[in-house]
Design an enzyme around this catalytic site. Structure first.
Site, PDB file in Angstrom:
ATOM      1  N   SER A 286      -2.111  27.066  -6.025  1.00  0.00           N
ATOM      2  CA  SER A 286      -1.699  28.185  -5.866  1.00  0.00           C
ATOM      3  C   SER A 286      -2.295  28.909  -7.263  1.00  0.00           C
ATOM      4  CB  SER A 286      -0.447  28.612  -6.142  1.00  0.00           C
ATOM      5  OG  SER A 286       0.232  28.402  -5.113  1.00  0.00           O
TER       6      SER A 286
ATOM      7  N   GLU B  21      12.183  13.264  -0.496  1.00  0.00           N
ATOM      8  CA  GLU B  21      10.345  12.946  -0.910  1.00  0.00           C
ATOM      9  C   GLU B  21       9.040  13.605  -0.860  1.00  0.00           C
ATOM     10  OE1 GLU B  21      10.538  10.451  -3.497  1.00  0.00           O
ATOM     11  OE2 GLU B  21       8.185   9.569  -2.748  1.00  0.00           O
TER      12      GLU B  21
ATOM     13  N   TYR C 282       8.798  16.319   0.680  1.00  0.00           N
ATOM     14  CA  TYR C 282       8.020  17.178  -0.569  1.00  0.00           C
ATOM     15  C   TYR C 282       8.409  17.337  -1.724  1.00  0.00           C
ATOM     16  CZ  TYR C 282       8.815  19.700   3.673  1.00  0.00           C
ATOM     17  OH  TYR C 282       8.392  19.980   4.741  1.00  0.00           O
TER      18      TYR C 282
ATOM     19  N   THR D  75       6.410  27.327   5.170  1.00  0.00           N
ATOM     20  CA  THR D  75       5.315  26.858   5.154  1.00  0.00           C
ATOM     21  C   THR D  75       4.381  27.586   5.452  1.00  0.00           C
ATOM     22  OG1 THR D  75       6.443  24.741   5.562  1.00  0.00           O
ATOM     23  CG2 THR D  75       4.100  24.854   4.933  1.00  0.00           C
TER      24      THR D  75
ATOM     25  N   TRP E 258       7.675   0.045   4.232  1.00  0.00           N
ATOM     26  CA  TRP E 258       7.678   1.213   3.097  1.00  0.00           C
ATOM     27  C   TRP E 258       8.628   1.651   2.881  1.00  0.00           C
ATOM     28  CZ3 TRP E 258       8.445   6.292   1.486  1.00  0.00           C
ATOM     29  CH2 TRP E 258       8.203   7.025   2.112  1.00  0.00           C
TER      30      TRP E 258
ATOM     31  N   HIS F 128       0.619  -1.245  -0.277  1.00  0.00           N
ATOM     32  CA  HIS F 128       0.041  -0.191  -0.190  1.00  0.00           C
ATOM     33  C   HIS F 128       1.243   1.433  -0.435  1.00  0.00           C
ATOM     34  CE1 HIS F 128      -2.486   3.046   1.331  1.00  0.00           C
ATOM     35  NE2 HIS F 128      -2.141   3.569   1.898  1.00  0.00           N
TER      36      HIS F 128
ATOM     37  N   LYS G 158       3.968  30.398   2.739  1.00  0.00           N
ATOM     38  CA  LYS G 158       2.850  30.258   1.911  1.00  0.00           C
ATOM     39  C   LYS G 158       1.261  29.855   2.035  1.00  0.00           C
ATOM     40  CE  LYS G 158       4.084  27.279  -1.455  1.00  0.00           C
ATOM     41  NZ  LYS G 158       5.321  28.239  -2.536  1.00  0.00           N
TER      42      LYS G 158
ATOM     43  N   SER H 176      13.057   5.440 -13.829  1.00  0.00           N
ATOM     44  CA  SER H 176      11.921   6.496 -14.857  1.00  0.00           C
ATOM     45  C   SER H 176      11.291   7.810 -13.874  1.00  0.00           C
ATOM     46  CB  SER H 176      10.112   5.923 -14.574  1.00  0.00           C
ATOM     47  OG  SER H 176       8.946   6.296 -14.484  1.00  0.00           O
ATOM     48  N   SER H 177      11.680   8.152 -12.275  1.00  0.00           N
ATOM     49  CA  SER H 177      11.441   9.688 -12.097  1.00  0.00           C
ATOM     50  C   SER H 177      13.172  10.157 -12.293  1.00  0.00           C
ATOM     51  CB  SER H 177      11.265   9.486 -10.321  1.00  0.00           C
ATOM     52  OG  SER H 177      10.643   9.302 -10.001  1.00  0.00           O
TER      53      SER H 177
ATOM     54  N   HIS I 292      14.924  13.819  11.795  1.00  0.00           N
ATOM     55  CA  HIS I 292      13.138  13.364  13.255  1.00  0.00           C
ATOM     56  C   HIS I 292      12.674  11.815  12.752  1.00  0.00           C
ATOM     57  CE1 HIS I 292      11.653  15.697   9.468  1.00  0.00           C
ATOM     58  NE2 HIS I 292      10.628  14.749   9.311  1.00  0.00           N
ATOM     59  N   HIS I 293      13.386  12.010  11.816  1.00  0.00           N
ATOM     60  CA  HIS I 293      12.382  10.189  11.039  1.00  0.00           C
ATOM     61  C   HIS I 293      13.230   9.560  12.530  1.00  0.00           C
ATOM     62  CE1 HIS I 293       9.764  11.474   8.058  1.00  0.00           C
ATOM     63  NE2 HIS I 293      11.019  12.003   7.884  1.00  0.00           N
TER      64      HIS I 293
ATOM     65  N   ARG J 231       1.807   1.648  15.398  1.00  0.00           N
ATOM     66  CA  ARG J 231       1.442   1.553  14.116  1.00  0.00           C
ATOM     67  C   ARG J 231       2.096   0.418  13.094  1.00  0.00           C
ATOM     68  NH1 ARG J 231       6.113   5.242  10.895  1.00  0.00           N
ATOM     69  NH2 ARG J 231       4.254   4.400   8.723  1.00  0.00           N
TER      70      ARG J 231
ATOM     71  N   ASP K 182       6.172  20.860 -27.220  1.00  0.00           N
ATOM     72  CA  ASP K 182       6.477  19.713 -26.516  1.00  0.00           C
ATOM     73  C   ASP K 182       7.326  19.491 -25.170  1.00  0.00           C
ATOM     74  OD1 ASP K 182       6.392  16.412 -25.729  1.00  0.00           O
ATOM     75  OD2 ASP K 182       5.958  16.740 -28.087  1.00  0.00           O
TER      76      ASP K 182
ATOM     77  N   HIS L  91      12.936  12.230   3.430  1.00  0.00           N
ATOM     78  CA  HIS L  91      12.425  13.297   3.487  1.00  0.00           C
ATOM     79  C   HIS L  91      11.820  14.351   2.651  1.00  0.00           C
ATOM     80  CE1 HIS L  91      10.306  16.600   5.878  1.00  0.00           C
ATOM     81  NE2 HIS L  91      11.216  17.512   5.659  1.00  0.00           N
TER      82      HIS L  91
HETATM   83  C1  HEM Z   1       5.635  21.555   8.297  1.00  0.00           C
HETATM   84  C2  HEM Z   1       5.699  20.680   8.193  1.00  0.00           C
HETATM   85  C3  HEM Z   1       6.002  19.082   8.508  1.00  0.00           C
HETATM   86  C4  HEM Z   1       6.667  18.875   9.524  1.00  0.00           C
HETATM   87  C5  HEM Z   1       7.150  19.934  11.051  1.00  0.00           C
HETATM   88  C6  HEM Z   1       6.783  17.457   9.951  1.00  0.00           C
HETATM   89  C7  HEM Z   1       7.824  16.433  10.551  1.00  0.00           C
HETATM   90  C8  HEM Z   1       7.482  15.519  10.940  1.00  0.00           C
HETATM   91  C9  HEM Z   1       8.126  14.183  11.898  1.00  0.00           C
HETATM   92  C10 HEM Z   1       9.259  14.591  13.064  1.00  0.00           C
HETATM   93  C11 HEM Z   1       7.864  13.455  11.425  1.00  0.00           C
HETATM   94  C12 HEM Z   1       8.906  11.574  12.318  1.00  0.00           C
HETATM   95  C13 HEM Z   1       7.489  11.117  13.089  1.00  0.00           C
HETATM   96  C14 HEM Z   1       7.934  10.171  13.611  1.00  0.00           C
HETATM   97  O1  HEM Z   1       8.211   8.927  12.891  1.00  0.00           O
HETATM   98  O2  HEM Z   1       8.401   9.634  15.296  1.00  0.00           O
HETATM   99  C15 HEM Z   1       7.534  13.172  10.055  1.00  0.00           C
HETATM  100  C16 HEM Z   1       6.928  11.697   9.554  1.00  0.00           C
HETATM  101  C17 HEM Z   1       6.497  12.108   8.513  1.00  0.00           C
HETATM  102  N1  HEM Z   1       6.097  12.844   7.843  1.00  0.00           N
HETATM  103 FE1  HEM Z   1       6.302  15.174   7.974  1.00  0.00          FE
HETATM  104  N2  HEM Z   1       6.626  17.268   8.776  1.00  0.00           N
HETATM  105  C18 HEM Z   1       6.048  18.051   8.241  1.00  0.00           C
HETATM  106  C19 HEM Z   1       5.937  17.744   6.671  1.00  0.00           C
HETATM  107  C20 HEM Z   1       5.476  16.897   5.869  1.00  0.00           C
HETATM  108  C21 HEM Z   1       5.027  16.244   4.595  1.00  0.00           C
HETATM  109  C22 HEM Z   1       4.630  17.733   4.019  1.00  0.00           C
HETATM  110  C23 HEM Z   1       4.802  15.232   3.701  1.00  0.00           C
HETATM  111  C24 HEM Z   1       4.672  15.191   2.611  1.00  0.00           C
HETATM  112  C25 HEM Z   1       3.898  15.225   1.436  1.00  0.00           C
HETATM  113  C26 HEM Z   1       4.875  14.510   4.843  1.00  0.00           C
HETATM  114  C27 HEM Z   1       5.499  13.411   5.302  1.00  0.00           C
HETATM  115  C28 HEM Z   1       5.316  12.142   5.859  1.00  0.00           C
HETATM  116  C29 HEM Z   1       5.979  10.873   6.210  1.00  0.00           C
HETATM  117  C30 HEM Z   1       5.268  10.292   5.227  1.00  0.00           C
HETATM  118  C31 HEM Z   1       6.032  10.248   7.519  1.00  0.00           C
HETATM  119  C32 HEM Z   1       6.240   9.524   8.093  1.00  0.00           C
HETATM  120  C33 HEM Z   1       7.482   8.065   7.524  1.00  0.00           C
HETATM  121  C34 HEM Z   1       7.233   7.212   7.878  1.00  0.00           C
HETATM  122  O3  HEM Z   1       7.791   6.710   9.124  1.00  0.00           O
HETATM  123  O4  HEM Z   1       6.514   5.915   7.103  1.00  0.00           O
HETATM  124  N3  HEM Z   1       5.411  15.333   6.274  1.00  0.00           N
HETATM  125  N4  HEM Z   1       7.451  14.344  10.189  1.00  0.00           N
HETATM  126 CU    CU Z   2      10.121  14.223   7.460  1.00  0.00          CU
END
Ligand code: HEM
Ligand code: CU
Lengths: 526, 194
Positions: A269, A256, A258, A329, A142, A77, A332, A170-171, A303-304, A451, A106, A254
């Site tokens: 916008s 990614e 964005y 952010t 994932w 998924h 915006k 591809s990307s 931060h992950h 989770r 094009d 990370h």
């Molecule tokens: C103000 C902006 C953001 C902040 C401060 C932020 C912060 C964080 C932090 C600290 C985590 C880690 C949490 C943990 O695993 O304990 C996290 C996880 C995640 N964030 Fe964000 N994030 C932000 C925006 C975004 C955006 C824009 C996206 C995607 C479009 C995103 C997608 C994700 C994903 C996919 C994870 C989880 C990854 C995983 O462990 O599977 N975040 N974020």
């Molecule tokens: Cu991140």
């Protein structure tokens, strides 16, 4: 006879007929369409997997699937939604829109464009076929952390690795195409700071892709070598380090996230400005905000990994750097709200999705900020709170923006208006579905539900039931989306070239639907 | 395609290649970074030549020893003393007891780690069984020494240090070494690992 020759001289060949049109096409509009349909198919497949997950979580205890299969669903998924649904949808939009928005005939490299699309279905066929292999599909999440994805992986991991290589290629090719088109094929007079924001957002996204997709390729290559060639990149016994895998993965991961949100910023916008009937507030600050977000996204990856045992200095650095991203952010979000302020707003379907984007994406941003607080993250990490966070930024964030874009530009693409009443119905069903699904996950996450586990303690039962009901509502409403789009493509009220009153941009100056080849002679931009 | 376009493509392709290699460069960079800063509890895996300093400048600290068996590693493995009280700036020898409980000759590798991690930079080892692999015949046992010293620059807030060793079964990856060892030590091949 002479008439035939004349029409040929006109340089406007129509498309080839039949299947070969799609197989061999080098036309950016055709390829855009292919990407978008592919992405929609992946969205439905990945969505069906999500429903398997939610169905299992409807009640505590194990009722429907085996834990092993649950893990495979969870992994596929995530991979399919990220690499198969969201990213190809944005590439499809870039194909359709970037050349038309910059006044180019094009994409710069049409044949490579064909290639970068057609290798995608193979990548995902390979990934999905692993479901039928001995040992089952990838089951390590994932994020495919080593050693789960190396020492303990099912044999199908090799196919997973190759499919990541292919979709990465591809990307990368897609990104090169976008950059060369934007840098070299803009109509005379279109300076960088006159480019539409969607084009800007994709230019920045493409640079991010160039920077991090090779790192992802490197990570899976190291896995391949550990598994088959006896190296020890991630194997502690041989002097490697599993934590190193996490650093490399998130160095890609990370930026990614964005990659999956910057094009959404661009789309929203455009839409907010059109339906507020106002110039976008703060164009140049929008550009600089995106550039700074992109740069900062390279220094926040850990931060992950707050809980892997980093020294205090690193925890503090990554906490502050992450919080810093909230500043651009916030700029915006402020600009979007300021654009709507005192505008003459109408609420057609694209605008509904765009406004929901602003509100719900901001909720996701706030939960992100909570997660960025290092000591708090020790509590939240690997709970449903994280799941709620990233689904808020990805579903009503990235995916709502894609839906908004489809409603907004579909009349341009096919020349017919969609049914506004059905569009609004689709919006409200999706809006309610998304919030019913994911808002309760904040609560159960804060209460400690981990989770990626197929069973849970009894106190989480009520909210999980609610969440599952929401998920099925959201899933069902996407069938309505499919119906609306197909019906619009088949016929309906004819769209004007402008489509939306006062819409700005070169794409609105050509017919709806646009001729197969647009801007063979570049337009003049003042 | 005009000249500008070709140049852009060339630059971008180079960037892609560069980033691919960069991902591999992260591996040594990571180790160097960890060693220089002592992050991650990683310890310098080569013998040091530190001389003892004046004991009167030293400070009393407690060192705890722990052990882990990775995965299915069946050996008996553990510290002879779980806690020792020592003074910084002076060498001590601690030992770990190890026994191959299986009926096959096996190769093992111990991997050390220090907590808190900022103590790692101040730990020096003159001698450690973790510097090399251990080969034990079926039922064989041994006392493995580690000769260590904490320097006087150890931060003041650290009074208690945990030194942990995880033992891994690396027989599969070292069949050649095992064979030549068994040859030298006059064993036939029947008792060799799988
Ligand atoms: C103000 C902006 C953001 C902040 C401060 C932020 C912060 C964080 C932090 C600290 C985590 C880690 C949490 C943990 O695993 O304990 C996290 C996880 C995640 N964030 Fe964000 N994030 C932000 C925006 C975004 C955006 C824009 C996206 C995607 C479009 C995103 C997608 C994700 C994903 C996919 C994870 C989880 C990854 C995983 O462990 O599977 N975040 N974020
Ligand atoms: Cu991140």
């Amino acid at each position: 006879m002479s008439a035939v020759i004349e029409s040929h001289d006109d340089h406007h060949h129509g498309p080839a007929k039949g299947l070969t049109r799609w197989l061999f096409t080098t036309n950016h509009k055709d390829i855009g369409t292919l990407y978008l349909w592919f992405s929609f198919a992946m969205f439905l497949i990945g969505g069906a997997m999500a429903l398997v997950i939610r169905a299992e979580l409807f009640q505590p205890g194990m009722q429907i699937v085996e834990p092993e299969f649950y893990n495979q669903m969870l992994t596929l998924h995530g991979l399919i939604m990220v690499f198969g649904a969201v990213m190809p949808a944005f590439v499809g939009l870039a194909n359709w829109l970037v050349p038309m928005m910059v006044g180019a005939p094009d994409m710069a490299l049409p044949r490579m464009n064909n290639l970068s699309f057609w290798i995608l279905p193979f990548a995902f066929l390979m990934m999905l076929s692993s479901l039928f292999m001995e040992g089952g599909a990838p089951n390590f999440g994932w994020t495919f952390y080593a050693p789960l994805s190396t020492t303990y992986a099912p044999p199908s991991v090799t196919f997973f690795i190759f499919s990541v290589h292919i979709l990465g290629a591809s990307s990368i090719m897609g990104a090169i195409n976008v950059i060369v088109t934007i840098m070299n094929m803009r109509a005379p007079g279109m300076t960088l700071m006159k480019m539409p924001l969607f084009v800007w957002s994709w230019l920045i996204t493409a640079y991010l892709l160039i920077a991090v997709m090779p790192v992802l390729a490197g990570a899976v290559t190291m896995m391949l070598m550990d598994i088959h060639f006896g190296t020890s990149f991630f194997n502690a016994a041989g002097g490697g380090d599993p934590v190193l895998f996490q650093h490399i993965f998130w160095f890609f991961g990370h930026p990614e996230v964005y990659i999956m949100i910057l094009p959404a910023f661009g789309i929203v916008s455009h839409i907010i400005s059109t339906f507020s009937r106002k110039e976008l507030f703060g164009y140049s600050s929008m550009v600089w905000a995106m550039v700074s977000i992109a740069i900062l996204s390279f220094v926040v990856w850990a931060h992950h990994m707050f809980t892997v045992g980093m020294p205090l200095a690193a925890e503090l650095f990554f906490m502050w750097a992450t919080m810093l991203i909230a500043v651009p952010t916030g700029v915006k979000v402020f600009n979007w709200v300021a654009t709507m302020f005192r505008g003459s707003i109408t609420y057609e379907t694209p605008m509904l999705f765009a406004i929901a984007f602003v509100v719900l994406f901001t909720i996701g941003g706030f939960s992100g900020l909570m997660l960025a607080i290092t000591p708090a993250d020790f509590q939240y990490h690997d709970t449903y709170f994280v799941v709620a966070h990233f689904h808020y930024v990805l579903v009503p964030g990235a995916i709502f923006s894609i839906m908004a874009a489809v409603y907004y530009w579909l009349p341009k693409w096919c020349g017919n208006m969609y049914d506004e009443r059905l569009g609004r119905l689709h919006f409200w069903l999706s809006f309610i579905g998304v919030n019913v699904t994911f808002f309760p996950q904040h609560f159960i996450g804060l209460a400690g539900m981990p989770r990626r586990i197929p069973d849970y303690a009894l106190q989480f039962a009520d909210w999980n039931m609610v969440s599952t009901v929401g998920a099925f509502l959201f899933g069902a409403s996407q069938i309505l989306f499919l119906f609306i789009v197909v019906r619009t493509v088949m016929g309906g009220k004819k769209a004007t070239p402008e489509v939306w009153e006062g819409a700005q941009g070169l794409e609105w100056t050509v017919d709806s639907p646009p001729p197969y080849h647009t801007f063979s002679t570049p337009p003049e931009v003042k | 395609m005009n000249e500008g376009g070709k140049k852009t493509i060339k630059m971008l392709s180079l960037a892609v290649l560069g980033m691919f290699f960069f991902s591999f460069a992260l591996v040594p960079l990571y180790d160097v970074f960890c060693e220089v800063t002592g992050l991650n509890g990683k310890i310098d895996l080569s013998p040091s030549r530190i001389v003892e300093s004046d004991i009167s400048e030293g400070r009393d600290i407690t060192v705890q020893f722990v052990s882990h068996n990775n995965e299915q590693m069946p050996w008996d493995f553990g510290p002879s003393d779980e806690v020792i009280n020592i003074t910084t700036g002076k060498y001590y020898t601690a030992t770990y007891y190890v026994k191959n409980t299986t009926s096959k000759a096996m190769v093992a590798q111990a991997i050390p780690s220090v907590a808190p991690s900022n103590a790692a930079a101040h730990l020096k080892k003159l001698e450690c069984f973790c510097f090399e692999q251990q080969i034990l015949k079926p039922g064989e046992e041994a006392l493995l020494p580690v000769r260590l010293i904490f320097d006087n620059e150890l931060p003041d807030n650290i009074n208690n240090i945990v030194l942990s060793y995880t033992i891994f079964d690396v027989t599969e990856d070292n069949l050649d070494e095992l064979a030549s060892y068994m040859h030298e030590h006059g064993e036939d091949h029947h008792s060799m690992g799988s």
